[in-house]
Design a protein around this motif. Structure first.
Motif, mmCIF file in Angstrom:
data_model
loop_
_atom_site.group_PDB
_atom_site.id
_atom_site.type_symbol
_atom_site.label_atom_id
_atom_site.label_comp_id
_atom_site.label_asym_id
_atom_site.label_seq_id
_atom_site.Cartn_x
_atom_site.Cartn_y
_atom_site.Cartn_z
ATOM 1 N N LEU A 29 0.860 -1.178 0.000
ATOM 2 C CA LEU A 29 0.000 0.000 0.000
ATOM 3 C C LEU A 29 0.893 1.223 0.000
ATOM 4 O O LEU A 29 1.674 1.431 0.931
ATOM 5 C CB LEU A 29 -0.918 -0.011 1.229
ATOM 6 C CG LEU A 29 -1.817 1.213 1.441
ATOM 7 C CD1 LEU A 29 -2.764 1.405 0.263
ATOM 8 C CD2 LEU A 29 -2.606 1.066 2.743
ATOM 9 N N GLU A 30 0.779 2.029 -1.050
ATOM 10 C CA GLU A 30 1.644 3.197 -1.185
ATOM 11 C C GLU A 30 1.152 4.346 -0.307
ATOM 12 O O GLU A 30 -0.014 4.400 0.086
ATOM 13 C CB GLU A 30 1.692 3.649 -2.652
ATOM 14 C CG GLU A 30 2.335 2.662 -3.592
ATOM 15 C CD GLU A 30 1.390 1.529 -3.991
ATOM 16 O OE1 GLU A 30 0.160 1.672 -3.768
ATOM 17 O OE2 GLU A 30 1.878 0.504 -4.499
ATOM 18 N N ARG A 31 2.057 5.257 -0.033
ATOM 19 C CA ARG A 31 1.729 6.414 0.809
ATOM 20 C C ARG A 31 0.617 7.242 0.169
ATOM 21 O O ARG A 31 0.629 7.535 -1.020
ATOM 22 C CB ARG A 31 2.974 7.290 1.003
ATOM 23 C CG ARG A 31 2.767 8.455 1.972
ATOM 24 C CD ARG A 31 4.065 9.203 2.193
ATOM 25 N NE ARG A 31 5.087 8.330 2.763
ATOM 26 C CZ ARG A 31 5.179 8.014 4.051
ATOM 27 N NH1 ARG A 31 4.293 8.509 4.915
ATOM 28 N NH2 ARG A 31 6.131 7.226 4.480
ATOM 29 N N GLY A 32 -0.362 7.594 0.979
ATOM 30 C CA GLY A 32 -1.449 8.436 0.521
ATOM 31 C C GLY A 32 -2.505 7.721 -0.301
ATOM 32 O O GLY A 32 -3.435 8.362 -0.805
ATOM 33 N N ARG A 33 -2.418 6.396 -0.418
ATOM 34 C CA ARG A 33 -3.385 5.636 -1.214
ATOM 35 C C ARG A 33 -4.355 4.887 -0.300
ATOM 36 O O ARG A 33 -4.113 4.746 0.903
ATOM 37 C CB ARG A 33 -2.670 4.647 -2.141
ATOM 38 C CG ARG A 33 -1.596 5.270 -3.003
ATOM 39 C CD ARG A 33 -2.128 6.371 -3.897
ATOM 40 N NE ARG A 33 -3.047 5.867 -4.908
ATOM 41 C CZ ARG A 33 -2.651 5.466 -6.125
ATOM 42 N NH1 ARG A 33 -1.367 5.484 -6.457
ATOM 43 N NH2 ARG A 33 -3.542 5.049 -7.003
ATOM 44 N N SER A 34 -5.430 4.377 -0.889
ATOM 45 C CA SER A 34 -6.449 3.674 -0.107
ATOM 46 C C SER A 34 -6.688 2.284 -0.680
ATOM 47 O O SER A 34 -6.673 2.077 -1.891
ATOM 48 C CB SER A 34 -7.758 4.469 -0.094
ATOM 49 O OG SER A 34 -8.281 4.620 -1.402
ATOM 50 N N LEU A 35 -6.921 1.330 0.219
ATOM 51 C CA LEU A 35 -7.115 -0.064 -0.151
ATOM 52 C C LEU A 35 -8.232 -0.657 0.693
ATOM 53 O O LEU A 35 -8.214 -0.549 1.921
ATOM 54 C CB LEU A 35 -5.821 -0.850 0.065
ATOM 55 C CG LEU A 35 -5.879 -2.376 -0.084
ATOM 56 C CD1 LEU A 35 -6.240 -2.769 -1.511
ATOM 57 C CD2 LEU A 35 -4.542 -2.995 0.303
ATOM 58 N N ALA A 36 -9.205 -1.280 0.017
ATOM 59 C CA ALA A 36 -10.278 -1.999 0.708
ATOM 60 C C ALA A 36 -9.941 -3.478 0.763
ATOM 61 O O ALA A 36 -9.443 -4.049 -0.208
ATOM 62 C CB ALA A 36 -11.602 -1.790 -0.018
ATOM 63 N N LEU A 37 -10.212 -4.089 1.904
ATOM 64 C CA LEU A 37 -9.982 -5.513 2.097
ATOM 65 C C LEU A 37 -11.325 -6.174 2.367
ATOM 66 O O LEU A 37 -12.008 -5.856 3.343
ATOM 67 C CB LEU A 37 -9.032 -5.736 3.273
ATOM 68 C CG LEU A 37 -8.671 -7.176 3.618
ATOM 69 C CD1 LEU A 37 -7.940 -7.835 2.459
ATOM 70 C CD2 LEU A 37 -7.812 -7.222 4.875
ATOM 71 N N MET A 38 -11.723 -7.086 1.464
ATOM 72 C CA MET A 38 -13.001 -7.768 1.572
ATOM 73 C C MET A 38 -12.789 -9.264 1.792
ATOM 74 O O MET A 38 -11.681 -9.767 1.704
ATOM 75 C CB MET A 38 -13.839 -7.522 0.315
ATOM 76 C CG MET A 38 -14.222 -6.065 0.089
ATOM 77 S SD MET A 38 -15.397 -5.903 -1.274
ATOM 78 C CE MET A 38 -16.823 -6.772 -0.590
ATOM 79 N N GLY A 39 -13.884 -9.964 2.052
ATOM 80 C CA GLY A 39 -13.837 -11.402 2.264
ATOM 81 C C GLY A 39 -15.003 -11.848 3.109
ATOM 82 O O GLY A 39 -15.595 -11.045 3.848
ATOM 83 N N GLU A 40 -15.339 -13.145 3.020
ATOM 84 C CA GLU A 40 -16.455 -13.651 3.797
ATOM 85 C C GLU A 40 -16.137 -13.604 5.288
ATOM 86 O O GLU A 40 -14.990 -13.482 5.692
ATOM 87 C CB GLU A 40 -16.806 -15.081 3.373
ATOM 88 C CG GLU A 40 -15.741 -16.119 3.686
ATOM 89 C CD GLU A 40 -14.720 -16.307 2.581
ATOM 90 O OE1 GLU A 40 -14.017 -17.339 2.608
ATOM 91 O OE2 GLU A 40 -14.614 -15.424 1.706
ATOM 92 N N SER A 41 -17.176 -13.715 6.100
ATOM 93 C CA SER A 41 -17.002 -13.721 7.548
ATOM 94 C C SER A 41 -16.063 -14.852 7.954
ATOM 95 O O SER A 41 -16.192 -15.984 7.475
ATOM 96 C CB SER A 41 -18.361 -13.901 8.227
ATOM 97 O OG SER A 41 -18.225 -13.936 9.627
ATOM 98 N N GLY A 42 -15.110 -14.541 8.813
ATOM 99 C CA GLY A 42 -14.151 -15.541 9.270
ATOM 100 C C GLY A 42 -12.986 -15.767 8.338
ATOM 101 O O GLY A 42 -12.181 -16.680 8.568
ATOM 102 N N SER A 43 -12.863 -14.926 7.304
ATOM 103 C CA SER A 43 -11.785 -15.120 6.329
ATOM 104 C C SER A 43 -10.436 -14.608 6.818
ATOM 105 O O SER A 43 -9.409 -14.873 6.185
ATOM 106 C CB SER A 43 -12.143 -14.437 5.002
ATOM 107 O OG SER A 43 -12.268 -13.027 5.174
ATOM 108 N N GLY A 44 -10.427 -13.860 7.909
ATOM 109 C CA GLY A 44 -9.165 -13.366 8.449
ATOM 110 C C GLY A 44 -8.904 -11.895 8.212
ATOM 111 O O GLY A 44 -7.794 -11.420 8.462
ATOM 112 N N LYS A 45 -9.921 -11.153 7.766
ATOM 113 C CA LYS A 45 -9.733 -9.730 7.490
ATOM 114 C C LYS A 45 -9.304 -8.967 8.742
ATOM 115 O O LYS A 45 -8.324 -8.214 8.728
ATOM 116 C CB LYS A 45 -11.019 -9.117 6.928
ATOM 117 C CG LYS A 45 -11.563 -9.782 5.690
ATOM 118 C CD LYS A 45 -12.786 -9.068 5.151
ATOM 119 C CE LYS A 45 -13.940 -8.992 6.121
ATOM 120 N NZ LYS A 45 -14.482 -10.320 6.495
ATOM 121 N N SER A 46 -10.057 -9.164 9.823
ATOM 122 C CA SER A 46 -9.727 -8.459 11.067
ATOM 123 C C SER A 46 -8.408 -8.961 11.638
ATOM 124 O O SER A 46 -7.647 -8.184 12.223
ATOM 125 C CB SER A 46 -10.850 -8.629 12.094
ATOM 126 O OG SER A 46 -12.031 -7.977 11.656
#
Length: 222
Positions: A28-45
């Motif tokens: 993730l580059e400086r000043g950029r935005s990234l969304a992280l998706m996935g089903e429940s329990g996929s390890g996002k958090s």
């Protein structure tokens, strides 16, 4: 800004280790935005907590601003959380005994970065001017989330980690909060990594990755 290589994390279970992350790689580059998706329990958090130094990874590397999190002790990780990141959660996590003004300044004071002019700008742009002496219990959910955003951004962190930041809000309030967040980030060099279950919200960010089977995929690959 953020570079993750070969990140692995598992948890013990009675049936043996449960692998949650299986060699995750992304930047993730400086000043950029990234969304992280996935089903429940996929390890996002889990991934977000590893980046925040709230949990330890098994193998791989996390580098933020060229500095590795590996090998840092608890004291060093606590210092890193004060100065290196901003955290926004679905539950807001405001301090109930402090009024809005002090909640806003809390993180910045811990990081020795309190800037009254920047805080005043955040108050103006987040529409909190009439709420500064109220306590969290006296605010609506949308107002509490705006305070949480202001607190996270007040210290001007290099990286903002947001875990379902609009999950407790209705669609209109969620859109309003995300609009404010993206507007504020556009005027800073802060990078955003946001966990969300919403394709509609993820489309607002510059890039999206999907966590599936312990690995990250581009949209359409899952």
């Amino acid at each position: 800004m953020l570079k993750i290589q070969g990140l692995c994390k598992s948890y013990p279970t009675p049936q043996g280790p449960l692998a949650v992350l299986r060699g995750v790689d992304f930047e993730l580059e400086r000043g950029r935005s990234l969304a992280l998706m996935g089903e429940s329990g996929s390890g996002k958090s889990t991934l977000l907590h590893l980046v925040a130094g709230l949990d330890r990874f098994d193998s791989g590397s996390i580098q933020i601003g060229g500095h590795s999190l590996a090998g840092l002790d608890e004291r060093q990780l606590a210092a890193w959380r004060r100065t290196g990141i901003g955290l926004v959660f679905q539950q807001f996590n405001l301090i109930p005994s402090l009024p809005v003004a002090d909640n806003l300044a809390f993180q910045a004071r811990l990081a020795n970065r309190h800037d009254p002019h920047w805080q005043a700008e955040l108050v103006r742009r987040l529409g909190l001017g009439q709420l500064l002496q109220r306590y969290p219990e006296q605010l609506s959910c949308g107002q509490q989330q705006r305070v949480a955003l202001g607190r996270a951004l007040a210290a001007k962190p290099p990286l903002l980690l947001a875990d379902e930041p609009t999950g407790s809000l209705d669609e209109n309030a969620g859109d309003e909060v995300l609009d404010l967040l993206l507007q504020l980030l556009a005027d800073t060099t802060t990078s955003l990594l946001m966990v969300t279950h919403s394709p509609r919200l993820s489309a607002r960010l510059e890039r999206c990755l999907i966590l599936h089977g312990g690995r990250l995929l581009e949209p359409g690959e899952a």
